[in-house]
Design a protein around this motif. Sequence first.
Motif, PDB file in Angstrom:
ATOM      1  N   PRO A  21       0.810  -1.230   0.000  1.00 24.89           N
ATOM      2  CA  PRO A  21       0.000   0.000   0.000  1.00 24.89           C
ATOM      3  C   PRO A  21       0.840   1.275   0.000  1.00 24.89           C
ATOM      4  CG  PRO A  21      -0.848  -1.584   1.593  1.00 24.89           C
ATOM      5  CD  PRO A  21       0.474  -2.101   1.135  1.00 24.89           C
ATOM      6  N   GLN A  22       1.958   1.273   0.734  1.00 20.24           N
ATOM      7  CA  GLN A  22       2.797   2.472   0.755  1.00 20.24           C
ATOM      8  C   GLN A  22       3.439   2.730  -0.606  1.00 20.24           C
ATOM      9  OE1 GLN A  22       5.392   3.201   4.073  1.00 20.24           O
ATOM     10  NE2 GLN A  22       4.311   1.774   5.400  1.00 20.24           N
ATOM     11  N   MET A  23       3.845   1.673  -1.302  1.00 22.66           N
ATOM     12  CA  MET A  23       4.422   1.851  -2.633  1.00 22.66           C
ATOM     13  C   MET A  23       3.395   2.425  -3.609  1.00 22.66           C
ATOM     14  SD  MET A  23       6.726  -1.566  -3.211  1.00 22.66           S
ATOM     15  CE  MET A  23       8.255  -1.831  -2.348  1.00 22.66           C
ATOM     16  N   LEU A  24       2.199   1.856  -3.584  1.00 25.45           N
ATOM     17  CA  LEU A  24       1.159   2.342  -4.495  1.00 25.45           C
ATOM     18  C   LEU A  24       0.776   3.780  -4.156  1.00 25.45           C
ATOM     19  CD1 LEU A  24      -1.134  -0.829  -4.721  1.00 25.45           C
ATOM     20  CD2 LEU A  24       0.704  -0.119  -6.263  1.00 25.45           C
ATOM     21  N   LYS A  25       0.732   4.112  -2.876  1.00 25.76           N
ATOM     22  CA  LYS A  25       0.400   5.483  -2.466  1.00 25.76           C
ATOM     23  C   LYS A  25       1.487   6.460  -2.895  1.00 25.76           C
ATOM     24  CE  LYS A  25      -0.815   8.168   1.642  1.00 25.76           C
ATOM     25  NZ  LYS A  25      -0.978   8.127   3.127  1.00 25.76           N
ATOM     26  N   ALA A  26       2.744   6.015  -2.903  1.00 26.79           N
ATOM     27  CA  ALA A  26       3.850   6.886  -3.307  1.00 26.79           C
ATOM     28  C   ALA A  26       3.988   6.992  -4.820  1.00 26.79           C
ATOM     29  CB  ALA A  26       5.163   6.371  -2.710  1.00 26.79           C
ATOM     30  N   GLY A  27       3.124   6.337  -5.593  1.00 27.62           N
ATOM     31  CA  GLY A  27       3.161   6.436  -7.045  1.00 27.62           C
ATOM     32  C   GLY A  27       4.037   5.402  -7.728  1.00 27.62           C
ATOM     33  N   TYR A  28       4.423   4.344  -7.007  1.00 31.33           N
ATOM     34  CA  TYR A  28       5.259   3.297  -7.608  1.00 31.33           C
ATOM     35  C   TYR A  28       4.439   2.497  -8.620  1.00 31.33           C
ATOM     36  CZ  TYR A  28       9.376   3.750  -4.589  1.00 31.33           C
ATOM     37  OH  TYR A  28      10.521   4.196  -3.977  1.00 31.33           O
ATOM     38  N   ASP A  29       5.135   2.002  -9.640  1.00 34.77           N
ATOM     39  CA  ASP A  29       4.490   1.143 -10.625  1.00 34.77           C
ATOM     40  C   ASP A  29       4.062  -0.172  -9.964  1.00 34.77           C
ATOM     41  OD1 ASP A  29       4.130   0.692 -13.719  1.00 34.77           O
ATOM     42  OD2 ASP A  29       4.971  -1.159 -12.918  1.00 34.77           O
ATOM     43  N   VAL A  30       2.861  -0.633 -10.316  1.00 37.43           N
ATOM     44  CA  VAL A  30       2.319  -1.852  -9.684  1.00 37.43           C
ATOM     45  C   VAL A  30       3.223  -3.046  -9.943  1.00 37.43           C
ATOM     46  CG1 VAL A  30       0.372  -3.447  -9.674  1.00 37.43           C
ATOM     47  CG2 VAL A  30      -0.044  -0.992  -9.828  1.00 37.43           C
ATOM     48  N   ARG A  31       3.733  -3.172 -11.157  1.00 34.89           N
ATOM     49  CA  ARG A  31       4.544  -4.337 -11.507  1.00 34.89           C
ATOM     50  C   ARG A  31       5.872  -4.339 -10.747  1.00 34.89           C
ATOM     51  NH1 ARG A  31       4.153  -3.186 -17.807  1.00 34.89           N
ATOM     52  NH2 ARG A  31       4.467  -1.143 -16.865  1.00 34.89           N
ATOM     53  N   VAL A  32       6.507  -3.162 -10.665  1.00 33.38           N
ATOM     54  CA  VAL A  32       7.770  -3.090  -9.932  1.00 33.38           C
ATOM     55  C   VAL A  32       7.553  -3.402  -8.457  1.00 33.38           C
ATOM     56  CG1 VAL A  32       9.656  -1.564  -9.252  1.00 33.38           C
ATOM     57  CG2 VAL A  32       8.748  -1.451 -11.576  1.00 33.38           C
ATOM     58  N   SER A  33       6.495  -2.859  -7.877  1.00 31.56           N
ATOM     59  CA  SER A  33       6.213  -3.097  -6.462  1.00 31.56           C
ATOM     60  C   SER A  33       5.955  -4.580  -6.202  1.00 31.56           C
ATOM     61  CB  SER A  33       5.008  -2.266  -6.031  1.00 31.56           C
ATOM     62  OG  SER A  33       5.197  -0.898  -6.322  1.00 31.56           O
ATOM     63  N   ALA A  34       5.120  -5.189  -7.062  1.00 26.74           N
ATOM     64  CA  ALA A  34       4.816  -6.610  -6.880  1.00 26.74           C
ATOM     65  C   ALA A  34       6.052  -7.467  -7.068  1.00 26.74           C
ATOM     66  CB  ALA A  34       3.723  -7.026  -7.865  1.00 26.74           C
ATOM     67  N   GLY A  35       6.889  -7.140  -8.054  1.00 21.73           N
ATOM     68  CA  GLY A  35       8.108  -7.914  -8.282  1.00 21.73           C
ATOM     69  C   GLY A  35       9.061  -7.837  -7.112  1.00 21.73           C
ATOM     70  N   ALA A  36       9.232  -6.639  -6.527  1.00 24.36           N
ATOM     71  CA  ALA A  36      10.149  -6.493  -5.388  1.00 24.36           C
ATOM     72  C   ALA A  36       9.671  -7.299  -4.188  1.00 24.36           C
ATOM     73  CB  ALA A  36      10.290  -5.014  -5.022  1.00 24.36           C
ATOM     74  N   ILE A  37       8.361  -7.288  -3.925  1.00 26.78           N
ATOM     75  CA  ILE A  37       7.837  -8.003  -2.752  1.00 26.78           C
ATOM     76  C   ILE A  37       7.925  -9.511  -2.948  1.00 26.78           C
ATOM     77  CG2 ILE A  37       5.741  -8.458  -1.428  1.00 26.78           C
ATOM     78  CD1 ILE A  37       4.971  -5.542  -1.862  1.00 26.78           C
ATOM     79  N   THR A  38       7.503  -9.994  -4.114  1.00 28.88           N
ATOM     80  CA  THR A  38       7.518 -11.449  -4.336  1.00 28.88           C
ATOM     81  C   THR A  38       8.944 -11.992  -4.418  1.00 28.88           C
ATOM     82  OG1 THR A  38       7.246 -10.996  -6.707  1.00 28.88           O
ATOM     83  CG2 THR A  38       5.277 -11.543  -5.437  1.00 28.88           C
TER      84      THR A  38
END
Length: 654
Positions: free
Chosen positions: A167-184
Amino acid sequence: MRRELWFGFTLMGLIVAGTAWMALSADTLTNGHYGLMMLALVVVAIMLGFPTAFTLMGMGIIFTYFAYHSGGQSAAGAVKQTLDLMVQRAFSVMSNDVLISIPLFVFMGYLVERANLIERLFKSLHLSLARVPGSLAVATLFTCAVFATATGIVGAVVTLMGLLAFPQMLKAGYDVRVSAGAITAGGCLGILIPPSVLLIVYGATAGVSVVQLYAGAFFPGLMLAGLYVLYVILLAKLRPHTMPPLPAEQRTVPLPPLTERLAQAVRGAVLPALLRALKGRRNLGVPTGHLLRQLGIALLPALLFAVVALLSWHVNTRPVAPTSEAVGLQSLEDETARVADDGGLAEPPGGDAPLERAGLAEPPGAAEGDGLQAPPGSGQQPEPSPVAAAGAPGDPAAAAPGRTPPTTGWWIGFGAGMAALVAFYAVFTWQRLEILRMLLASFFPLLFLILAVLGSIVFGLATPTEAAGVGAFGGFLLAVAYRQFNWGVLKESVFLTAKTTAMVCWLFVGSAIFSAAFALLGGQELVERWVMSLNLSKTEFLILSQVIIFLLGWPLEWTEIIVIFMPIFIPLLDNFGVDPLFFGLLVALNLQTAFLSPPVAMSAFYLKGVSPPHVTLNQIFAGMLPFMGIQIVAIVLLYLFPAIGLWLPKVLYG
């Protein structure tokens, strides 16, 4: 029908078609061909959703009966031998004491997870890395790496980071794919970084020391995490719109009231300001205990530098002991001279030439009798040699050799460290002091637990089972210390531990029965003959095996790959001169893809379960693909430079 189902059914069709082609192309069907057919049926049954452990067990029992009965045994005799084999294999799994560490490590992981340290650690790392490009993604990867070292549980790390960081990544304007890739990708580091359950399962399956596997996986795990971080930083620099920098208000840290009062009353750099405040503490209204605590936190970097400098100086200036070759040569010369003086040996013709040709020279001053005893009754007292005056080895009176001066490299490193320390304190603000305090509160307990568990294993102070017991007790203490321990936490942790352990143990029992059936049918011999007929080199065999494991990671999980296919690969290693330890490290790196490759990709489903509704599964899959490419790069680097994984086990265990 969804594309994932089409992919799964297509893959199953290819497996069935390949098995049928193999059976039809053979002149005569042997038991070995039936063994390969059993292997194909197991894979298809698992892909259809049948429980892995009981599928292995059921197929193993059926084909074991077939193997015994086709060998001329009566039906009753085949049933008796099949049941005997089941009991023997189950007992061999029960008597494997390495497996005791699995429930203890899992229990430790669940307790640490429920101590709520991951939220504290992520927040402090996020603030400390705020000026780094892609700081949220970098902090996510760092947090995942630390928790992988402390827990080794993949699903828990991905789920928690999906709740905290996503949620913090998406709120900060991060790309969904990059955020999901980093977490997984970060959450899957627990597969490789010790205390990994995968390494325990591989060690028990392949007969490799789990201690050496842990030591060998340490640097490859750090390398993979470092490659992830490097990719995120480069992507943030090249494509800033995918990971925009954080605004200034999100980079500030609210100071506690006492620290805020102290910062307003005493200006300047933190360390001199604290010393001045300690001197005039009565006029500030700040308790002395708070001042001393803040000063202790501020001095920790200097104390750490002093400890590292002293240890490196101690190693760098260590006295150089005489080598065994030099000691042996001196003893040989002394013995030769003594025997010659006693008349026991005659000098060979040609004088000293043979000795000189052999590489031995007469000790300096030997003609004057240095270091030699005069013959009895001669009345001569020769002067003692310098070697004799220094004392014999082990003589308490012998003078200990002094330390050598530090090398130029040590002085350069010391100077660079001092410069970095001075620069650190020059920009050390009150906010950075608070961030350091937050890091100590969240990271130091985990660091202590990691050192207690992994350090005792790697340095031979405890077996993995004993260290796992220490880790489980440490996880309990952390949960109690952070006031997160209660009956609900204990009940849930015990239940999840029992569930995971039962799954692993039943997998081992099923795998043992399945492997026995495969060997009885001659499937292993057939595979070995086929591989040897290809005339592969060592490199070609490793590439082929890793490609097969990579492809198996699409439809299967790592547990199924380890327990089903490793018993097939391990006997082939001796034919190609491959170290099982090195092969296990390659497999552990490769099996990261089992959690990142569709259509299974369990980490994607973990993240999807806690992500906002607008995040699709295809977006998560797309974000994981670059990190799969990084895993392939890591596998290539480990193969090209085996010392990344083999150096530490060689140093520690010879």
